[in-house]
Write a protein that holds these residues in place. Sequence first.
Motif, PDB file in Angstrom:
ATOM      1  N   LEU A 453      -7.753  -0.103  -0.835  1.00 43.40           N
ATOM      2  CA  LEU A 453      -7.275   1.209  -0.410  1.00 43.40           C
ATOM      3  C   LEU A 453      -8.160   1.693   0.739  1.00 43.40           C
ATOM      4  CD1 LEU A 453      -6.443   2.756  -3.896  1.00 43.40           C
ATOM      5  CD2 LEU A 453      -4.891   1.724  -2.229  1.00 43.40           C
ATOM      6  N   ASN A 454      -7.880   1.151   1.921  1.00 44.76           N
ATOM      7  CA  ASN A 454      -8.677   1.366   3.126  1.00 44.76           C
ATOM      8  C   ASN A 454      -7.911   0.737   4.287  1.00 44.76           C
ATOM      9  OD1 ASN A 454      -9.160  -1.489   2.799  1.00 44.76           O
ATOM     10  ND2 ASN A 454     -10.876  -1.013   1.450  1.00 44.76           N
ATOM     11  N   HIS A 455      -8.539   0.639   5.437  1.00 45.22           N
ATOM     12  CA  HIS A 455      -7.963  -0.186   6.513  1.00 45.22           C
ATOM     13  C   HIS A 455      -8.200  -1.635   6.100  1.00 45.22           C
ATOM     14  CE1 HIS A 455      -7.000   3.133   9.107  1.00 45.22           C
ATOM     15  NE2 HIS A 455      -8.251   3.561   9.129  1.00 45.22           N
ATOM     16  N   ASN A 456      -7.239  -2.166   5.361  1.00 43.09           N
ATOM     17  CA  ASN A 456      -7.510  -3.353   4.565  1.00 43.09           C
ATOM     18  C   ASN A 456      -7.559  -4.637   5.374  1.00 43.09           C
ATOM     19  OD1 ASN A 456      -6.072  -5.371   2.035  1.00 43.09           O
ATOM     20  ND2 ASN A 456      -8.088  -4.433   1.940  1.00 43.09           N
ATOM     21  N   ILE A 457      -8.566  -5.445   5.045  1.00 39.08           N
ATOM     22  CA  ILE A 457      -8.726  -6.797   5.564  1.00 39.08           C
ATOM     23  C   ILE A 457      -8.338  -7.748   4.436  1.00 39.08           C
ATOM     24  CG2 ILE A 457     -10.385  -8.496   6.396  1.00 39.08           C
ATOM     25  CD1 ILE A 457     -12.042  -6.013   7.413  1.00 39.08           C
ATOM     26  N   GLN A 458      -7.337  -8.559   4.665  1.00 41.43           N
ATOM     27  CA  GLN A 458      -6.884  -9.486   3.630  1.00 41.43           C
ATOM     28  C   GLN A 458      -7.884 -10.632   3.478  1.00 41.43           C
ATOM     29  OE1 GLN A 458      -4.149  -9.176   1.699  1.00 41.43           O
ATOM     30  NE2 GLN A 458      -3.715  -7.190   2.627  1.00 41.43           N
ATOM     31  N   PRO A 459      -8.231 -10.990   2.248  1.00 45.83           N
ATOM     32  CA  PRO A 459      -9.141 -12.132   2.060  1.00 45.83           C
ATOM     33  C   PRO A 459      -8.547 -13.403   2.652  1.00 45.83           C
ATOM     34  CG  PRO A 459      -8.771 -10.956  -0.016  1.00 45.83           C
ATOM     35  CD  PRO A 459      -7.782 -10.420   0.966  1.00 45.83           C
ATOM     36  N   ALA A 460      -9.392 -14.202   3.280  1.00 48.20           N
ATOM     37  CA  ALA A 460      -8.929 -15.475   3.825  1.00 48.20           C
ATOM     38  C   ALA A 460      -8.451 -16.369   2.699  1.00 48.20           C
ATOM     39  CB  ALA A 460     -10.044 -16.155   4.606  1.00 48.20           C
ATOM     40  N   ALA A 461      -7.380 -17.111   2.957  1.00 48.91           N
ATOM     41  CA  ALA A 461      -6.873 -18.069   1.987  1.00 48.91           C
ATOM     42  C   ALA A 461      -7.802 -19.280   1.953  1.00 48.91           C
ATOM     43  CB  ALA A 461      -5.454 -18.483   2.367  1.00 48.91           C
ATOM     44  N   ALA A 462      -7.537 -20.177   1.031  1.00 49.14           N
ATOM     45  CA  ALA A 462      -8.388 -21.362   0.867  1.00 49.14           C
ATOM     46  C   ALA A 462      -8.467 -22.194   2.138  1.00 49.14           C
ATOM     47  CB  ALA A 462      -7.873 -22.210  -0.287  1.00 49.14           C
ATOM     48  N   ASP A 463      -7.419 -22.125   2.975  1.00 54.64           N
ATOM     49  CA  ASP A 463      -7.424 -22.903   4.206  1.00 54.64           C
ATOM     50  C   ASP A 463      -8.124 -22.175   5.349  1.00 54.64           C
ATOM     51  OD1 ASP A 463      -5.653 -20.891   4.781  1.00 54.64           O
ATOM     52  OD2 ASP A 463      -3.938 -22.200   5.190  1.00 54.64           O
ATOM     53  N   GLY A 464      -8.690 -20.985   5.031  1.00 49.33           N
ATOM     54  CA  GLY A 464      -9.422 -20.230   6.040  1.00 49.33           C
ATOM     55  C   GLY A 464      -8.585 -19.210   6.768  1.00 49.33           C
ATOM     56  N   ALA A 465      -7.241 -19.234   6.569  1.00 51.41           N
ATOM     57  CA  ALA A 465      -6.384 -18.257   7.241  1.00 51.41           C
ATOM     58  C   ALA A 465      -6.404 -16.943   6.480  1.00 51.41           C
ATOM     59  CB  ALA A 465      -4.950 -18.788   7.320  1.00 51.41           C
ATOM     60  N   PRO A 466      -6.357 -15.792   7.189  1.00 48.91           N
ATOM     61  CA  PRO A 466      -6.285 -14.515   6.491  1.00 48.91           C
ATOM     62  C   PRO A 466      -5.047 -14.449   5.616  1.00 48.91           C
ATOM     63  CG  PRO A 466      -6.807 -14.190   8.813  1.00 48.91           C
ATOM     64  CD  PRO A 466      -6.438 -15.635   8.639  1.00 48.91           C
ATOM     65  N   GLY A 467      -5.173 -13.871   4.428  1.00 49.14           N
ATOM     66  CA  GLY A 467      -4.033 -13.713   3.541  1.00 49.14           C
ATOM     67  C   GLY A 467      -3.055 -12.691   4.071  1.00 49.14           C
ATOM     68  N   SER A 468      -1.893 -12.647   3.501  1.00 47.50           N
ATOM     69  CA  SER A 468      -0.878 -11.700   3.962  1.00 47.50           C
ATOM     70  C   SER A 468      -0.356 -10.805   2.859  1.00 47.50           C
ATOM     71  CB  SER A 468       0.306 -12.459   4.580  1.00 47.50           C
ATOM     72  OG  SER A 468       0.857 -13.355   3.628  1.00 47.50           O
ATOM     73  N   GLY A 469      -0.723 -11.067   1.619  1.00 45.23           N
ATOM     74  CA  GLY A 469      -0.216 -10.251   0.524  1.00 45.23           C
ATOM     75  C   GLY A 469      -1.075  -9.041   0.276  1.00 45.23           C
ATOM     76  N   PRO A 470      -0.650  -8.153  -0.645  1.00 40.99           N
ATOM     77  CA  PRO A 470      -1.383  -6.929  -0.901  1.00 40.99           C
ATOM     78  C   PRO A 470      -2.629  -7.125  -1.730  1.00 40.99           C
ATOM     79  CG  PRO A 470       0.490  -7.056  -2.370  1.00 40.99           C
ATOM     80  CD  PRO A 470       0.586  -8.236  -1.448  1.00 40.99           C
ATOM     81  N   GLY A 471      -2.853  -8.323  -2.253  1.00 44.38           N
ATOM     82  CA  GLY A 471      -3.996  -8.528  -3.153  1.00 44.38           C
ATOM     83  C   GLY A 471      -3.635  -8.069  -4.554  1.00 44.38           C
ATOM     84  N   HIS A 472      -4.501  -8.359  -5.500  1.00 44.97           N
ATOM     85  CA  HIS A 472      -4.237  -7.943  -6.865  1.00 44.97           C
ATOM     86  C   HIS A 472      -5.552  -7.664  -7.555  1.00 44.97           C
ATOM     87  CE1 HIS A 472      -5.032 -12.254  -7.216  1.00 44.97           C
ATOM     88  NE2 HIS A 472      -5.424 -12.006  -8.457  1.00 44.97           N
ATOM     89  N   GLN A 473      -5.449  -7.012  -8.699  1.00 46.11           N
ATOM     90  CA  GLN A 473      -6.643  -6.677  -9.444  1.00 46.11           C
ATOM     91  C   GLN A 473      -6.522  -7.130 -10.896  1.00 46.11           C
ATOM     92  OE1 GLN A 473      -6.956  -2.543  -7.117  1.00 46.11           O
ATOM     93  NE2 GLN A 473      -8.466  -2.775  -8.678  1.00 46.11           N
ATOM     94  N   GLY A 474      -5.737  -8.129 -11.102  1.00 47.15           N
ATOM     95  CA  GLY A 474      -5.573  -8.612 -12.450  1.00 47.15           C
ATOM     96  C   GLY A 474      -4.411  -7.915 -13.136  1.00 47.15           C
ATOM     97  N   THR A 475      -4.105  -8.357 -14.338  1.00 46.19           N
ATOM     98  CA  THR A 475      -2.999  -7.772 -15.099  1.00 46.19           C
ATOM     99  C   THR A 475      -3.456  -6.481 -15.761  1.00 46.19           C
ATOM    100  OG1 THR A 475      -2.162  -9.978 -15.558  1.00 46.19           O
ATOM    101  CG2 THR A 475      -1.372  -8.209 -16.967  1.00 46.19           C
ATOM    102  N   ARG A 476      -2.669  -5.443 -15.565  1.00 49.56           N
ATOM    103  CA  ARG A 476      -3.004  -4.166 -16.165  1.00 49.56           C
ATOM    104  C   ARG A 476      -2.743  -4.220 -17.670  1.00 49.56           C
ATOM    105  NH1 ARG A 476      -1.868   1.684 -13.636  1.00 49.56           N
ATOM    106  NH2 ARG A 476      -2.352   2.942 -15.446  1.00 49.56           N
ATOM    107  N   ARG A 477      -3.698  -3.703 -18.437  1.00 49.63           N
ATOM    108  CA  ARG A 477      -3.534  -3.746 -19.878  1.00 49.63           C
ATOM    109  C   ARG A 477      -4.203  -2.535 -20.514  1.00 49.63           C
ATOM    110  NH1 ARG A 477      -7.010  -7.450 -17.950  1.00 49.63           N
ATOM    111  NH2 ARG A 477      -9.163  -7.475 -18.677  1.00 49.63           N
ATOM    112  N   THR A 478      -3.902  -2.297 -21.737  1.00 47.77           N
ATOM    113  CA  THR A 478      -4.480  -1.185 -22.470  1.00 47.77           C
ATOM    114  C   THR A 478      -5.719  -1.646 -23.204  1.00 47.77           C
ATOM    115  OG1 THR A 478      -2.311  -0.175 -22.808  1.00 47.77           O
ATOM    116  CG2 THR A 478      -4.082   0.499 -24.310  1.00 47.77           C
ATOM    117  N   ALA A 479      -6.796  -0.856 -23.052  1.00 37.44           N
ATOM    118  CA  ALA A 479      -8.041  -1.162 -23.774  1.00 37.44           C
ATOM    119  C   ALA A 479      -8.034  -0.479 -25.110  1.00 37.44           C
ATOM    120  CB  ALA A 479      -9.232  -0.700 -22.946  1.00 37.44           C
TER     121      ALA A 479
END
Length: 480
Positions: A453-479
Amino acid sequence: MAVNGVTSTALDRLRARVTGDVLLPGAEGYDAARTLFNSMYDRRPAVIVQCAQPSDVVTALRFGRELGLPIAVRGGGHGVAGKAMVDGGLVLDLRRMHEVEIDPGARTARVGGGATMSHLDRAAEPYGLVTTGGRVSTTGVGGFLLGGGTGWLDRKFGLACDNLLSVDLVTADGTRVTASESEHPELFWALHGGGGNFGVATSFTLQLYPLPVLTVILGLWPPDRGPQVVRAFRDLMAEAGDDVSGGVIYLTAPPEPFVPEELVDRLACGVLVVYTGREEAARRAAAPLLELEPAGSMIEEMPNAELESMIDDPPGYRNYWSVEHLDSLPDDAVRRFCARADDMLVPSPTQHALFPQGGAAGRSTADYPLPWRHARWAVHPFCLWEDPADDERSRRWAHAVREDVRPWASGAVYLNFVGDEGRDRIVAGLGERNYRRLAAVKAHWDPENVFRLNHNIQPAAADGAPGSGPGHQGTRRTAA
């Protein structure tokens, strides 16, 4: 019982582990805590943690990640894009972490991640010390620094990030690290313009400089004098040394003692000259402007802290900001810039600004991801208004300002001066080659794009290219 996927048991554990307050919807203080500088955004997070120390950031971040909550980080300042709040997510509010420690012998400041420029300026003032700040006292130090940081003193002392000695950071996995030229140097490089993409900055150490007093010259003219005044300011800055900075600002003239009654609440062309020295020398430097006989003026020696608070941005308004950086400012660009002022929303706090760059900030040979620093001018439409009915008019005006000066634009962009203008503008703000390098740093420190949630820089993919998706933070679940 779970609310937004967060159970009372999980919240009790969180409260027991942090020293700051934990706020939920409906709780006393929740609405005040979620109110943003830009009133266009009205967001309702599931949890706000008002962090009081770095360990609170670690605890709250791990809590949010365990639940798969989207995570926003709130520093001390404006956040015009509204990304310091997130619906249904977790907000790490750093504003209680605003302490400033001055070491007058080393001429350094250690500044908490939630501090504003006012906190820093006022702490340094008794020692006659300064560093490059913004142009108002309400700017948050953290976002300002991490975005590069341009202000009244950058021609003298460089960009704010040029004076950054180290950053204490909480990374996406909750690890506390210090980045500097000798520790994690690639991360330290990325923090010079890459924003909040790599972690939560809990404190900064900055270089300070002796400057007990400076001189401010402010002149106001009727708008029809604008082209003549702007040309004179342009020519003055072409010959000026590093001691001279300032800007042209079309604005609604305020009801101040030095403002003629016939200008109050009307459009005026203002010029602010900042001189890092005494009044006598400042008058000589600004002589070509003073000879144009402003309708109203003030000339005063003051400490930097007073300058920073002269034209503070009022909170609670609707905001839309943008910028174009120019390689040159010929007469036709001046004409277009001045003509567009006629379409400003007046009266309002809106400003139509033109800032000179160069000096120490422009001469730097550092390879930080800040391509805009080498432009000669910045045109900054800065829209603030109250009525939602003026939303479209204000946006349209800002876009028109950019379009007017595009023939002279460098294409680079200072990202702290814009909201959400899309990926292409982010890449332009950082430089394409720099963006790829930043994406690799991002992949190392935040591969799941937790801090997005910023001027987002996508993490580079395994091949070194910048990613293009929104990223993720894991599966949301209830604690439990």
